[in-house]
Motif scaffolding. Sequence first.
Motif: not given
Length: 530
Positions: A388-394, A422-444
């Motif tokens: 079982a994983p320690v956590f599911n995503t970042v 990486f192994d056991s954590m195949g999805l990460i969600n970097p969140v970047y803000s710029y100006g009046d926008t905030i974006a949820i990106s993801f790499t999987c």
Amino acid sequence: MLQLSGQDASFVYLETPHTPMHIGSVGIYDPSTAPGGFVRFKDVLSFIESRLGGARSFRQRLVRVPFDLDHPYWIEDPEFDIEFHVRHIALPKPGDWRQLCIQVARLHSRPMDLNKPLWEFTIVEGLDNVEGLPPGCFALVSKVHHAAIDGMSGVEMSAAVHDLDASMKPPEKADDWRPENMPNVADLLTRSYFNSLRQPMRVMETIGRSLPGMAKLAATVSKGDVSIANTKMAPKTRFNGKVSAHRVWDAVPFKLADIRAMKEAVADATVNDVILAIVGGGLRQYLDDKGELPNESLTAMAPISVRGEGEKAALGNLVSAMVIPLGTHIADPLERLQNVHDQAVNSKAMTNAVGARTLADYSQLIPSGLAGLAARLYTRVGAANTHAPVFNTVVTNVPGSRVPMYFCGARMVGMYGTAPVFDSMGLINPVYSYGDTIAISFTCDRDMMPDPQNYAAALRSSFDALKAATIGAPTAKPAAAIKPKAAFGSKAASKPKAGPKSVAKPVVPRKPAAKTATSRKPAVRKQGAK
């Protein structure tokens, strides 16, 4: 020479052909603000070369100790060549958002040469058919190894190649960089020997600093101020196994004003709480559509920067972490936000009791040779599929500039993040803000998420449901919502029912930015073009 910390070195040891450990960003620029209304590739090369003195990571390379008997060192690369690190490609026509996502994923999946300074910039031109952008825009896709920077020091590296206006004034500080000679093996082994003699003292010092924090944590738990009920392994999902060598990437932008208004529905909630609740709702819908939603809540690891004011330009990572349940077992979006906030407060209290900096220092105690061997063995035997994983995503939030930024005279119109899996954590969600926008990106991992457009649609649906449940206003279209119509053609699950409205004041959405029909010259011309 400067030796890597244990935390920085761990990212080197985790590197395998299937798990490159670099982070990065995708900046999108409008060249109409540059001199002449266009940007040539040779201008990009000279511009970046003039800014190399702004960050140490640009010209430092790794030197590993034989047999990994000690952590590696940084030296000033005597063979530095900027043209190895700055590249130029173009999207085929029509040049839409989906093509850019595919190209970013391909670039991100390729490991970097660990015998060179650990960064790459790729100019991607041909963004001529992206909704919300004028024709002729180009992207700057950056890759920097995680051993060299964390999210906050990455902001410093980005600042080195950006201006606050389009004038492209040269840096005021002279570049006094000098290369170093490569160290010999005898010198590295001697340093390793003396470092090993000091290691027992480091262990005792770190344990001594952590004992008061452990006692404080025990006291707060006994008084009921902190709960340890949720400190258990996370449920197993499709994202928590052995990863392949292939990636997918996408980004979903939102109005920062909407996110700030939504947090007012829960007392003392933060922007991070809202983002975590949106990610939780997106994962709930995505997994539920596939019949794979666990009964228990998924959890996210949220990095915490412990970088002090005097350490902003320091190389490497100065981070700790919290593990926060995402409320994926809760259907009501407002109730999920309240749950995420409560869990985040509890997790912060636990981390503060021990001390985030002390937790980060524990990485210094890992023996270098053992760390590298364990990482390679873990990947080779596929151990990630057996526990079982320690956590599911970042979910990692990197604050950006509130004012417009310019690269080579071109105005930035969007900023998004990429990050390693990486192994056991195949999805990460970097969140970047710029100006009046905030974006949820993801790499999987591509095998774990063959349909990234569906997860992107689930994040939008989660945002809409939470907004309806908190401020009750219709969704405002982001000014630079770079999404082609084709991306919405995928099968999407029905939206969750809106929860009870709060007493928060409604926010009147702004009108979408007017599109321009003015054609632009190509964003980047090949070197040598006049």
